[in-house]
Scaffold this motif. Structure first.
Motif, mmCIF file in Angstrom:
data_model
loop_
_atom_site.group_PDB
_atom_site.id
_atom_site.type_symbol
_atom_site.label_atom_id
_atom_site.label_comp_id
_atom_site.label_asym_id
_atom_site.label_seq_id
_atom_site.Cartn_x
_atom_site.Cartn_y
_atom_site.Cartn_z
ATOM 1 N N LEU A 1 0.840 -1.194 0.000
ATOM 2 C CA LEU A 1 0.000 0.000 0.000
ATOM 3 C C LEU A 1 0.876 1.246 0.000
ATOM 4 O O LEU A 1 1.723 1.416 0.878
ATOM 5 C CB LEU A 1 -0.912 0.017 1.223
ATOM 6 N N ASP A 2 0.691 2.096 -1.002
ATOM 7 C CA ASP A 2 1.404 3.366 -1.094
ATOM 8 C C ASP A 2 0.421 4.503 -0.866
ATOM 9 O O ASP A 2 -0.710 4.472 -1.373
ATOM 10 C CB ASP A 2 2.051 3.518 -2.469
ATOM 11 N N PHE A 3 0.866 5.509 -0.104
ATOM 12 C CA PHE A 3 0.021 6.652 0.210
ATOM 13 C C PHE A 3 0.728 7.947 -0.167
ATOM 14 O O PHE A 3 1.877 8.173 0.215
ATOM 15 C CB PHE A 3 -0.307 6.697 1.705
ATOM 16 N N ALA A 4 0.021 8.808 -0.889
ATOM 17 C CA ALA A 4 0.490 10.173 -1.100
ATOM 18 C C ALA A 4 0.308 10.932 0.216
ATOM 19 O O ALA A 4 -0.361 10.441 1.131
ATOM 20 C CB ALA A 4 -0.316 10.830 -2.214
ATOM 21 N N PRO A 5 0.914 12.114 0.356
ATOM 22 C CA PRO A 5 0.664 12.909 1.555
ATOM 23 C C PRO A 5 -0.839 13.069 1.805
ATOM 24 O O PRO A 5 -1.574 13.477 0.909
ATOM 25 C CB PRO A 5 1.321 14.255 1.229
ATOM 26 N N PHE A 6 -1.282 12.677 2.986
ATOM 27 C CA PHE A 6 -2.680 12.748 3.405
ATOM 28 C C PHE A 6 -3.602 11.869 2.550
ATOM 29 O O PHE A 6 -4.821 12.070 2.541
ATOM 30 C CB PHE A 6 -3.180 14.206 3.413
ATOM 31 N N GLY A 7 -3.028 10.902 1.856
ATOM 32 C CA GLY A 7 -3.827 9.975 1.062
ATOM 33 C C GLY A 7 -4.613 8.999 1.933
ATOM 34 O O GLY A 7 -4.266 8.738 3.087
ATOM 35 N N VAL A 8 -5.669 8.447 1.369
ATOM 36 C CA VAL A 8 -6.573 7.554 2.099
ATOM 37 C C VAL A 8 -6.796 6.263 1.319
ATOM 38 O O VAL A 8 -6.959 6.287 0.092
ATOM 39 C CB VAL A 8 -7.935 8.242 2.335
#
Length: 215
Positions: free
Chosen positions: A96-103
């Motif tokens: 799981l990869d998240f951008a800044p503040f990603g959900v």
């Protein structure tokens, strides 16, 4: 006599329950034969003589996922669909990869529990218990922290930092499945009746129409 009959009845019931559980593999492996037309609960087995190392491998889990999407997250699955050798083994995983503040939006895995490990960043995670309590159980995870999501329960992850976050999830299923709540409810094909959704969410029909257009 009555106690003996009761004991035998319980014994028969326990045997029935045991037989209803998933069976352990009866051979070394059952590599998925995706070309088979046989319909089974899973995949038919490839001829063991034709099995190769590549049937048990996946390359690319080190690569960053593309999070350029409305929710700011990307899942890279490693299930039986990517690794045929996982067939019948009851395990799989996901990056799981998240951008800044990603959900990673509220979703469920209907066929497996998940154990999540944070590799980078800080995540808010949580799941909701079933009716009627609907209790939210949530935590803030840092690098190295682990959290468990029980099978079938609605859960989510959110990056709470202005930087990228990465996590690895593992499942006790070769294909745990994913039902993203918003997509399923507002993006079904054909649409769920707006009357049903109005009653369920207690909002105006225009709101329902806008949500269905988004999904």
């Amino acid at each position: 006599m009555a106690s003996k009959v009761t004991f035998l009845g319980l014994l028969a019931l326990s045997c029935y329950v045991a037989s209803a559980a998933d069976q352990s593999p009866l051979q070394d492996f059952c590599v998925a034969n995706r070309n088979s037309t046989v319909l089974v609960n899973g995949f038919a087995c490839k001829d063991p003589k034709l099995v190769e190392a590549s049937d048990f491998m996946f390359t690319g889990l080190h690569l960053l996922g593309n999070t350029s999407n409305p929710v700011g997250s990307r899942a890279t699955p490693v299930t039986v669909a990517q690794v045929p050798g996982l067939n019948t083994l009851g395990i799989s995983m996901v990056r799981l990869d998240f951008a800044p503040f990603g959900v990673n939006p509220p979703h469920t895995h209907p066929r497996g529990s998940e154990i999540l490990t944070v590799l980078k960043g800080r995540l808010e995670v949580g799941f909701v218990t079933s009716n009627p309590e609907n209790r939210l159980i949530t935590a803030i995870l840092r690098k190295g922290d682990v959290f468990v999501f029980p099978v079938g329960l609605v859960h989510f992850q959110r990056n709470i930092r202005n930087g990228k976050a990465i996590a690895i999830g593992a499942f006790n299923s070769q294909n745990a499945g994913v039902i993203t709540i918003a997509n399923a409810v507002f993006g079904s094909k054909p649409d769920i009746s707006s009357v049903v959704l109005q009653k369920a969410f207690q909002v105006d029909q225009n709101v329902i129409s806008q949500l269905q257009k988004k999904f």
